[in-house]
Design an enzyme around this catalytic site. Structure first.
Site, PDB file in Angstrom:
ATOM      1  N   TYR A 269       0.854  -1.191   0.000  1.00 18.70           N
ATOM      2  CA  TYR A 269       0.000   0.000   0.000  1.00 18.70           C
ATOM      3  C   TYR A 269       0.889   1.239   0.000  1.00 18.70           C
ATOM      4  O   TYR A 269       1.597   1.515   0.978  1.00 18.70           O
ATOM      5  CB  TYR A 269      -0.950   0.020   1.206  1.00 18.70           C
ATOM      6  CG  TYR A 269      -1.944  -1.137   1.231  1.00 18.70           C
ATOM      7  CD1 TYR A 269      -2.114  -1.967   0.133  1.00 18.70           C
ATOM      8  CD2 TYR A 269      -2.713  -1.394   2.357  1.00 18.70           C
ATOM      9  CE1 TYR A 269      -3.015  -3.027   0.151  1.00 18.70           C
ATOM     10  CE2 TYR A 269      -3.616  -2.450   2.388  1.00 18.70           C
ATOM     11  CZ  TYR A 269      -3.750  -3.268   1.280  1.00 18.70           C
ATOM     12  OH  TYR A 269      -4.634  -4.321   1.304  1.00 18.70           O
TER      13      TYR A 269
HETATM   14  N1  NAP Z   1      -6.114  -8.430   0.551  1.00 15.09           N
HETATM   15  C1  NAP Z   1      -6.333  -7.668  -0.490  1.00 15.09           C
HETATM   16  O1  NAP Z   1      -5.950  -8.002  -1.635  1.00 15.09           O
HETATM   17  C2  NAP Z   1      -7.051  -6.372  -0.315  1.00 15.09           C
HETATM   18  C3  NAP Z   1      -7.473  -5.630  -1.425  1.00 15.09           C
HETATM   19  C4  NAP Z   1      -8.141  -4.432  -1.209  1.00 15.09           C
HETATM   20  C5  NAP Z   1      -8.389  -4.000   0.091  1.00 15.09           C
HETATM   21  N2  NAP Z   1      -7.946  -4.727   1.152  1.00 15.09           N
HETATM   22  C6  NAP Z   1      -8.154  -4.282   2.558  1.00 15.09           C
HETATM   23  O2  NAP Z   1      -9.514  -3.927   2.736  1.00 15.09           O
HETATM   24  C7  NAP Z   1      -9.611  -2.573   3.173  1.00 15.09           C
HETATM   25  C8  NAP Z   1     -10.872  -1.955   2.664  1.00 15.09           C
HETATM   26  O3  NAP Z   1     -10.879  -2.004   1.240  1.00 15.09           O
HETATM   27  P1  NAP Z   1     -11.445  -0.804   0.407  1.00 15.09           P
HETATM   28  O4  NAP Z   1     -10.763   0.459   0.779  1.00 15.09           O
HETATM   29  O5  NAP Z   1     -11.411  -1.222  -1.024  1.00 15.09           O
HETATM   30  O6  NAP Z   1     -12.949  -0.771   0.991  1.00 15.09           O
HETATM   31  P2  NAP Z   1     -14.314  -0.259   0.354  1.00 15.09           P
HETATM   32  O7  NAP Z   1     -15.178   0.058   1.511  1.00 15.09           O
HETATM   33  O8  NAP Z   1     -14.849  -1.233  -0.625  1.00 15.09           O
HETATM   34  O9  NAP Z   1     -13.930   1.064  -0.444  1.00 15.09           O
HETATM   35  C9  NAP Z   1     -13.473   2.185   0.241  1.00 15.09           C
HETATM   36  C10 NAP Z   1     -13.720   3.437  -0.593  1.00 15.09           C
HETATM   37  O10 NAP Z   1     -15.124   3.624  -0.766  1.00 15.09           O
HETATM   38  C11 NAP Z   1     -15.447   4.988  -0.534  1.00 15.09           C
HETATM   39  N3  NAP Z   1     -16.233   5.027   0.723  1.00 15.09           N
HETATM   40  C12 NAP Z   1     -15.936   4.428   1.909  1.00 15.09           C
HETATM   41  N4  NAP Z   1     -16.909   4.636   2.814  1.00 15.09           N
HETATM   42  C13 NAP Z   1     -17.840   5.396   2.207  1.00 15.09           C
HETATM   43  C14 NAP Z   1     -19.078   5.927   2.637  1.00 15.09           C
HETATM   44  N5  NAP Z   1     -19.544   5.730   3.852  1.00 15.09           N
HETATM   45  N6  NAP Z   1     -19.789   6.662   1.732  1.00 15.09           N
HETATM   46  C15 NAP Z   1     -19.322   6.876   0.479  1.00 15.09           C
HETATM   47  N7  NAP Z   1     -18.160   6.395   0.005  1.00 15.09           N
HETATM   48  C16 NAP Z   1     -17.410   5.651   0.868  1.00 15.09           C
HETATM   49  C17 NAP Z   1     -14.119   5.734  -0.432  1.00 15.09           C
HETATM   50  O11 NAP Z   1     -13.699   6.069  -1.754  1.00 15.09           O
HETATM   51  P3  NAP Z   1     -13.815   7.558  -2.380  1.00 15.09           P
HETATM   52  O12 NAP Z   1     -14.384   8.463  -1.329  1.00 15.09           O
HETATM   53  O13 NAP Z   1     -12.423   7.889  -2.802  1.00 15.09           O
HETATM   54  O14 NAP Z   1     -14.722   7.378  -3.550  1.00 15.09           O
HETATM   55  C18 NAP Z   1     -13.195   4.659   0.107  1.00 15.09           C
HETATM   56  O15 NAP Z   1     -11.853   4.902  -0.197  1.00 15.09           O
HETATM   57  C19 NAP Z   1      -8.300  -1.917   2.681  1.00 15.09           C
HETATM   58  O16 NAP Z   1      -7.944  -0.770   3.435  1.00 15.09           O
HETATM   59  C20 NAP Z   1      -7.307  -3.032   2.883  1.00 15.09           C
HETATM   60  O17 NAP Z   1      -6.894  -3.089   4.227  1.00 15.09           O
HETATM   61  C21 NAP Z   1      -7.290  -5.909   0.981  1.00 15.09           C
END
Ligand code: NAP
Length: 367
Positions: free
Chosen positions: A68
């Site tokens: 990351y």
């Molecule tokens: N193992 C793996 O391969 C892998 C891959 C991906 C993630 N992860 C882990 O999973 C965690 C979460 O993944 P993710 O960040 O992709 O989660 P997600 O919840 O699917 O997406 C997060 C994004 O959605 C938007 N968001 C979040 N909460 C919101 C809300 N309440 N209202 C409106 N928009 C909202 C924001 O983007 P914007 O505001 O920029 O639009 C935020 O950056 C990561 O931090 C990481 O630790 C692991």
């Protein structure tokens, strides 16, 4: 900022068969620091504010990775962690994705795992990682080499527990059987993309988790923002994470796990989740996270937040629940299309359950 009531704080569950408990919401640190050029990610000060607020909600579980921001996320977590009581936090990080320096800066070889952990410990300013996870299955390294190395790191105290991420069913079962055969410490958690728009892991990987007592840690619960209602039917996203993903995908002609060609089924599902949310006075993002929390394989949902408001919204999921009927409506609307051999096996096993063999089958495909 609104006060956090006691009953809205996180709940705790055991991680796999271990004796440690983690909050049912884990804070993902993918939004901390520059990541693949995504605009508007958190700087260090905002990252620390989000981490402090997460702890106020009762959270104790943080997930990051060496990839990351090419170490940037770990650096921000590390400078915050240094000011905490280290033992208050269950810290997870990962290795295995290409770090791009040399031909050996990738994969799950003994050499690269050991080198990766040294780098992570330095950036995280700690002597140990609670859960060290393989970020992705490595086709080129023997499972024996990878998990013997991780076991050695547990034995010498640099790692407390081992987890995996992004695996198929056969890969996961092979890892489990190899660990048993060699008498190694077993994996405690599996981190997979799991959300209302991506349920394929239910078909294989989660069956193994149920049989073996391994915790599921869903990542991207909002599918990068899609399940927060950030995109309208028939439109390509233009803002935030998804806007950037769609833009770079168009530029490079690449597929991305957060933005594929989005079908009518997903937008029908989004409308249903909005409608259900309204009945509870909740947002679609909260419905999507709550649905995951109510799945019996889930131990902790890894949320992502780019702002304090998003964090507060995503944490407020513990003092209300979806009814059985609402869960069924969401299950039906999000079911994975039935394919061979799942449908064939299901049809010939109709009505055949045996309580003595355990409840290991997660019904997931559409009838
Ligand atoms: N193992 C793996 O391969 C892998 C891959 C991906 C993630 N992860 C882990 O999973 C965690 C979460 O993944 P993710 O960040 O992709 O989660 P997600 O919840 O699917 O997406 C997060 C994004 O959605 C938007 N968001 C979040 N909460 C919101 C809300 N309440 N209202 C409106 N928009 C909202 C924001 O983007 P914007 O505001 O920029 O639009 C935020 O950056 C990561 O931090 C990481 O630790 C692991």
């Amino acid at each position: 900022m609104a006060a956090i009531t006691e009953d809205s704080k996180v709940k705790y569950s055991f991680l796999g068969k271990t004796g440690i408990q983690v909050s049912n919401i884990c804070l993902g640190a993918l939004t901390f620091g520059e990541m693949n050029g995504w605009p508007g990610q958190c700087d260090e000060s905002l990252a620390h504010t989000i981490l402090d607020r997460y702890m106020e909600w009762g959270g104790n579980f943080i997930d990051t990775s060496n990839t990351y921001g090419r170490g940037g996320s770990e650096l921000m977590v590390g400078s915050w962690l240094e000011r905490q009581h280290r033992h208050d936090v269950v810290l997870a990080t990962k290795c295995g994705i290409n770090m791009g320096r040399t031909i050996n800066s990738r994969g799950l070889s003994r050499r690269h795992i050991t080198e990766s952990l040294e780098g992570s410990l330095e950036r995280l300013r700690t002597h140990y990682v609670d859960i060290y996870q393989t970020h992705i299955f490595d086709n080129a390294t023997l499972v024996e080499e990878t998990y013997r190395t991780l076991d050695d790191l547990v034995r010498c105290g640099k790692v407390r527990y081992v987890g995996v991420s992004n695996v198929t069913g056969w890969q996961l079962q092979k890892i489990v059987e190899t660990q048993k055969h060699l008498g190694l410490n077993p994996i405690v958690s599996v981190q997979q993309q799991y959300n209302l728009a991506c349920r394929t892991s239910e078909l294989e990987a989660f069956q193994v988790c149920k049989n073996e007592g391994i915790s599921v840690l869903p990542w991207s619960p909002l599918k990068g923002g899609l399940l927060a209602g950030r995109v309208r039917r028939g439109q390509k996203p233009t803002e935030g994470r998804l806007g950037w993903v769609a833009h770079s995908q168009t530029r490079k002609g690449e597929a991305h796990p957060h933005w594929e060609d989005t079908s009518d089924q997903i937008f029908d599902l989004i409308e249903l989740a909005i409608e259900i949310g309204k009945k509870h006075g909740r947002t679609i993002a909260q419905v999507a996270i709550r649905w995951l929390l109510q799945k019996d394989v889930t131990s902790s949902v890894i949320i992502g937040a780019r702002t304090l408001q998003q964090l507060d919204q995503n944490m407020a999921v513990n003092d209300w629940a979806l009814s059985a009927d609402e869960m069924k409506q969401l299950d039906d609307a999000s079911a994975t299309a039935g394919t061979y051999p799942y449908v064939f096996i299901d049809s010939l096993n109709a009505g055949r359950t045996n309580a003595n063999t355990g409840d290991y089958y997660v019904k997931s495909v559409a009838a």
